[in-house]
Design a protein around this motif. Structure first.
Motif, PDB file in Angstrom:
ATOM      1  N   ALA A   1       0.818  -1.223   0.000  1.00 58.96           N
ATOM      2  CA  ALA A   1       0.000   0.000   0.000  1.00 58.96           C
ATOM      3  C   ALA A   1       0.849   1.269   0.000  1.00 58.96           C
ATOM      4  O   ALA A   1       0.394   2.329  -0.433  1.00 58.96           O
ATOM      5  N   GLY A   2       2.074   1.176   0.521  1.00 62.17           N
ATOM      6  CA  GLY A   2       2.949   2.354   0.541  1.00 62.17           C
ATOM      7  C   GLY A   2       3.416   2.763   1.928  1.00 62.17           C
ATOM      8  O   GLY A   2       3.984   3.839   2.096  1.00 62.17           O
ATOM      9  N   LYS A   3       3.237   1.900   2.914  1.00 58.14           N
ATOM     10  CA  LYS A   3       3.609   2.250   4.298  1.00 58.14           C
ATOM     11  C   LYS A   3       5.118   2.433   4.431  1.00 58.14           C
ATOM     12  O   LYS A   3       5.597   3.458   4.905  1.00 58.14           O
ATOM     13  N   THR A   4       5.865   1.413   4.001  1.00 55.59           N
ATOM     14  CA  THR A   4       7.321   1.481   4.128  1.00 55.59           C
ATOM     15  C   THR A   4       7.872   2.638   3.303  1.00 55.59           C
ATOM     16  O   THR A   4       8.773   3.367   3.759  1.00 55.59           O
ATOM     17  N   THR A   5       7.327   2.835   2.133  1.00 57.93           N
ATOM     18  CA  THR A   5       7.807   3.921   1.273  1.00 57.93           C
ATOM     19  C   THR A   5       7.608   5.270   1.974  1.00 57.93           C
ATOM     20  O   THR A   5       8.503   6.123   1.971  1.00 57.93           O
ATOM     21  N   THR A   6       6.457   5.455   2.604  1.00 53.17           N
ATOM     22  CA  THR A   6       6.195   6.720   3.321  1.00 53.17           C
ATOM     23  C   THR A   6       7.221   6.909   4.432  1.00 53.17           C
ATOM     24  O   THR A   6       7.822   7.982   4.569  1.00 53.17           O
ATOM     25  N   ILE A   7       7.433   5.852   5.212  1.00 53.11           N
ATOM     26  CA  ILE A   7       8.361   5.950   6.342  1.00 53.11           C
ATOM     27  C   ILE A   7       9.783   6.227   5.845  1.00 53.11           C
ATOM     28  O   ILE A   7      10.492   7.074   6.396  1.00 53.11           O
ATOM     29  N   ARG A   8      10.164   5.567   4.776  1.00 56.10           N
ATOM     30  CA  ARG A   8      11.530   5.767   4.266  1.00 56.10           C
ATOM     31  C   ARG A   8      11.711   7.175   3.671  1.00 56.10           C
ATOM     32  O   ARG A   8      12.792   7.746   3.740  1.00 56.10           O
TER      33      ARG A   8
END
Ligand code: ATP
Length: 307
Positions: free
Chosen positions: A43-50
């Motif tokens: 969904a994009g969780k890790t991408t947001t955090i990174r």
């Protein structure tokens, strides 16, 4: 950006080649908040955090962490963040203590070993054990300790209790509550609905690179999704009812009875039902888990389709 804001993200877009991981993410986290970040795989969780850590660069949009741009001020931003990645890379030949020292050196901070000892004792982690001999759950504990040990202003945690047994999960929740009580802002991703319900003050749900919902856990339960058990006096084909916008047929226990889920206002449903011989109508409580599944899996009509 307000003094009281820890994280502010506006219209964030990140693509990996043809894959649009973030398609305009907007998000604000207040200082001292404990926010759960949920969404299906990819969904994009890790991408947001990174992105927030300045580890990857978005193509468009703005981000601020304590007023600083994580792309331009990545060192200053990272100095205030304790980060637990989804997959922590550890040197198998190091001891737990050596690994923690390594992370402290990376952050260029003086380690409060008394505090580290308290953390490792509470998590039943032995400082002299070799990383390569640790179980998956114990490696996760090393990740949690390294994120907490500098007493950061902001904790960004990617699936913090992944691989931990229920007792250890509870201990981590306690640690997070204590960190929050000390003023730390916490933003964590999770797939575990009971975990988010138990500890998060606010939930942010991301799907397909866009934030689709934000609310307190109890608000979410009472919000847009409702479920009705409708009993008719005689067998009635429910086609007209279930074809209404926002309505999903959940079950038809017998020919006189249907269970519907509806998103949004019930006005059209009530008006449509008025032309049928309805003998009973009960509103049913949706658990947080059911609300999430509806968001994750998608309701009829493709409005919530994942992917
Ligand atoms: P999960 O719950 O499975 O960890 P996530 O919500 O953290 O998922 P991301 O890891 O942010 O999701 O991935 C978002 C999208 O970007 C996915 O489609 C993923 O395949 C893609 N993606 C992530 N990292 C890369 C990369 N380095 N190269 C190409 N695509 C990537």
């Amino acid at each position: 950006m307000s003094e009281l804001t820890a994280i502010e993200i506006k219209d964030l877009i990140k693509s990996y080649g043809p894959v649009q991981a973030l398609r305009g993410v907007n998000l604000t986290v207040k200082k001292g908040e404990l926010v759960g970040f949920l969404g299906p795989n990819g969904a994009g969780k890790t991408t947001t955090i990174r992105c927030l850590l300045g580890l990857i660069r978005p193509q468009a949009g703005t981000m601020r962490v304590f007023g600083l741009d994580p792309v331009k001020n990545s060192t200053a931003v990272r100095a205030r963040i304790g980060y637990l990645p989804g997959e922590l890379h550890l040197d198998g030949n190091q001891s737990v203590k050596g690994a923690l020292q390594y992370f402290a050196d990376l952050r260029r901070c003086n380690t409060d070993w008394k505090y580290v000892n308290q953390l490792t004792e509470r998590l039943e982690l032995h400082l002299d054990q070799r990383i390569k001999n640790l179980s998956k759950g114990n490696k996760q504990k090393v990740g949690i300790v390294q994120a907490l040990m500098s007493k950061p202003d902001l904790l960004l945690l990617d699936e913090p209790t992944s691989g931990l047994d229920p007792l250890m999960q509870q201990e981590v929740y306690k640690l997070l509550h204590e960190a929050k009580a000390a003023g730390t802002t916490i933003f964590f991703s999770s797939h575990i609905i009971s975990e988010v319900e138990a500890i998060a003050e606010r939930l942010v749900i991301i799907r397909d690179g866009v934030i689709i919902e934000e609310a307190a856990p109890e608000q979410l339960v009472n919000m847009k999704l409702r479920r009705y058990r409708i009993r008719f006096r005689k067998a009635v084909p429910p086609v007209e009812v279930i074809n209404l916008a926002g309505v999903t047929l959940i079950d038809q226990p017998n020919e006189n009875e249907i269970i519907l889920q509806i998103e949004g206002e019930v006005d059209q449903l009530i008006k449509t039902l008025a032309s049928y011989p309805v003998s009973d109508l009960q509103s049913e409580h949706l658990s947080l888990e059911e609300v999430f599944l509806a968001y994750y899996q998608g309701a009829k009509g493709g409005k919530h389709n994942v992917g």
